[in-house]
Design a protein around this motif. Sequence first.
Motif, PDB file in Angstrom:
ATOM      1  N   ALA A  10      10.224  61.998  92.606  1.00  0.00           N
ATOM      2  CA  ALA A  10       9.941  61.293  93.859  1.00  0.00           C
ATOM      3  C   ALA A  10       9.797  62.275  95.019  1.00  0.00           C
ATOM      4  CB  ALA A  10      11.043  60.282  94.145  1.00  0.00           C
ATOM      5  N   VAL A  11      10.625  63.294  95.049  1.00  0.00           N
ATOM      6  CA  VAL A  11      10.526  64.309  96.110  1.00  0.00           C
ATOM      7  C   VAL A  11       9.218  65.085  95.993  1.00  0.00           C
ATOM      8  CG1 VAL A  11      11.544  66.460  96.969  1.00  0.00           C
ATOM      9  CG2 VAL A  11      13.014  64.512  96.461  1.00  0.00           C
ATOM     10  N   ALA A  16       3.812  66.117  98.044  1.00  0.00           N
ATOM     11  CA  ALA A  16       2.371  66.086  97.786  1.00  0.00           C
ATOM     12  C   ALA A  16       1.661  65.181  98.788  1.00  0.00           C
ATOM     13  CB  ALA A  16       2.097  65.635  96.362  1.00  0.00           C
ATOM     14  N   GLN A  17       2.269  64.062  99.112  1.00  0.00           N
ATOM     15  CA  GLN A  17       1.672  63.170 100.118  1.00  0.00           C
ATOM     16  C   GLN A  17       1.607  63.865 101.476  1.00  0.00           C
ATOM     17  OE1 GLN A  17       0.219  60.250  99.889  1.00  0.00           O
ATOM     18  NE2 GLN A  17       0.636  59.912  97.738  1.00  0.00           N
ATOM     19  N   PHE A  18       2.652  64.605 101.806  1.00  0.00           N
ATOM     20  CA  PHE A  18       2.664  65.359 103.060  1.00  0.00           C
ATOM     21  C   PHE A  18       1.585  66.439 103.042  1.00  0.00           C
ATOM     22  CE2 PHE A  18       4.244  68.994 105.516  1.00  0.00           C
ATOM     23  CZ  PHE A  18       4.290  68.401 106.773  1.00  0.00           C
ATOM     24  N   ALA A  19       1.461  67.145 101.932  1.00  0.00           N
ATOM     25  CA  ALA A  19       0.480  68.225 101.816  1.00  0.00           C
ATOM     26  C   ALA A  19      -0.945  67.696 101.855  1.00  0.00           C
ATOM     27  CB  ALA A  19       0.710  68.999 100.518  1.00  0.00           C
ATOM     28  N   LYS A  20      -1.119  66.435 101.491  1.00  0.00           N
ATOM     29  CA  LYS A  20      -2.451  65.836 101.485  1.00  0.00           C
ATOM     30  C   LYS A  20      -3.070  65.840 102.878  1.00  0.00           C
ATOM     31  CE  LYS A  20      -3.056  61.474 100.590  1.00  0.00           C
ATOM     32  NZ  LYS A  20      -3.092  60.164  99.941  1.00  0.00           N
ATOM     33  N   GLN A  50      11.565  78.305  78.858  1.00  0.00           N
ATOM     34  CA  GLN A  50      10.579  77.403  78.259  1.00  0.00           C
ATOM     35  C   GLN A  50      10.953  75.946  78.513  1.00  0.00           C
ATOM     36  OE1 GLN A  50      12.149  79.802  76.470  1.00  0.00           O
ATOM     37  NE2 GLN A  50      10.571  81.258  75.884  1.00  0.00           N
ATOM     38  N   ASP A  51      12.243  75.635  78.396  1.00  0.00           N
ATOM     39  CA  ASP A  51      12.692  74.271  78.682  1.00  0.00           C
ATOM     40  C   ASP A  51      12.460  73.921  80.148  1.00  0.00           C
ATOM     41  OD1 ASP A  51      13.500  73.844  76.092  1.00  0.00           O
ATOM     42  OD2 ASP A  51      15.596  74.394  76.483  1.00  0.00           O
ATOM     43  N   GLY A  52      12.712  74.871  81.032  1.00  0.00           N
ATOM     44  CA  GLY A  52      12.488  74.634  82.453  1.00  0.00           C
ATOM     45  C   GLY A  52      11.030  74.381  82.770  1.00  0.00           C
ATOM     46  N   ILE A  53      10.146  75.153  82.145  1.00  0.00           N
ATOM     47  CA  ILE A  53       8.713  74.953  82.374  1.00  0.00           C
ATOM     48  C   ILE A  53       8.270  73.597  81.827  1.00  0.00           C
ATOM     49  CG2 ILE A  53       6.417  75.783  81.710  1.00  0.00           C
ATOM     50  CD1 ILE A  53       7.576  78.637  81.895  1.00  0.00           C
ATOM     51  N   MET A  54       8.755  73.255  80.647  1.00  0.00           N
ATOM     52  CA  MET A  54       8.384  71.961  80.064  1.00  0.00           C
ATOM     53  C   MET A  54       8.898  70.810  80.910  1.00  0.00           C
ATOM     54  SD  MET A  54       6.582  70.860  77.776  1.00  0.00           S
ATOM     55  CE  MET A  54       6.189  69.452  76.828  1.00  0.00           C
ATOM     56  N   ASN A  55      10.140  70.901  81.373  1.00  0.00           N
ATOM     57  CA  ASN A  55      10.680  69.873  82.258  1.00  0.00           C
ATOM     58  C   ASN A  55       9.854  69.795  83.542  1.00  0.00           C
ATOM     59  OD1 ASN A  55      12.749  69.122  80.544  1.00  0.00           O
ATOM     60  ND2 ASN A  55      14.219  70.542  81.453  1.00  0.00           N
ATOM     61  N   GLY A  56       9.432  70.943  84.052  1.00  0.00           N
ATOM     62  CA  GLY A  56       8.616  70.956  85.265  1.00  0.00           C
ATOM     63  C   GLY A  56       7.255  70.318  85.067  1.00  0.00           C
ATOM     64  N   VAL A  57       6.648  70.575  83.920  1.00  0.00           N
ATOM     65  CA  VAL A  57       5.351  69.953  83.627  1.00  0.00           C
ATOM     66  C   VAL A  57       5.512  68.438  83.534  1.00  0.00           C
ATOM     67  CG1 VAL A  57       3.560  69.743  81.862  1.00  0.00           C
ATOM     68  CG2 VAL A  57       4.349  71.995  82.562  1.00  0.00           C
ATOM     69  N   ILE A  58       6.580  67.993  82.892  1.00  0.00           N
ATOM     70  CA  ILE A  58       6.838  66.550  82.787  1.00  0.00           C
ATOM     71  C   ILE A  58       7.053  65.950  84.171  1.00  0.00           C
ATOM     72  CG2 ILE A  58       8.495  64.834  81.952  1.00  0.00           C
ATOM     73  CD1 ILE A  58       8.815  66.682  79.459  1.00  0.00           C
ATOM     74  N   LEU A  59       7.806  66.635  85.025  1.00  0.00           N
ATOM     75  CA  LEU A  59       8.012  66.155  86.394  1.00  0.00           C
ATOM     76  C   LEU A  59       6.699  66.078  87.149  1.00  0.00           C
ATOM     77  CD1 LEU A  59      11.189  68.127  87.497  1.00  0.00           C
ATOM     78  CD2 LEU A  59      11.004  65.670  87.165  1.00  0.00           C
TER      79      LEU A  59
END
Length: 78
Positions: A10-11, A16-20, A50-59
């Motif tokens: 959500a953050v 992203a909405q702000f950056a738009k 690797q877990d952090g990157i995967m979690n980040g991609v999912i987010l």
Amino acid sequence: MTYEAAFVAAVIMAIAQFAKGYIPSRFVPLVTMVLGIVAGIVYLPNTGIQDGIMNGVILALSANGLFDVTKMMHSKGV
């Protein structure tokens, strides 16, 4: 971790909405991907990079999905 991930998604969407307002809408998915990967590595608990990157991609994909749904609802006037 479930609540943390939902909060971070959500953050990311809010940022992203702000950056738009400052960048073209076509770059919003790239911004969310970068923010998601950074948040996945730095903020969310993980066992390795690797877990952090995967979690980040999912987010990031979750935030992009939320962004697309709100864009679709806004264009239809719902």
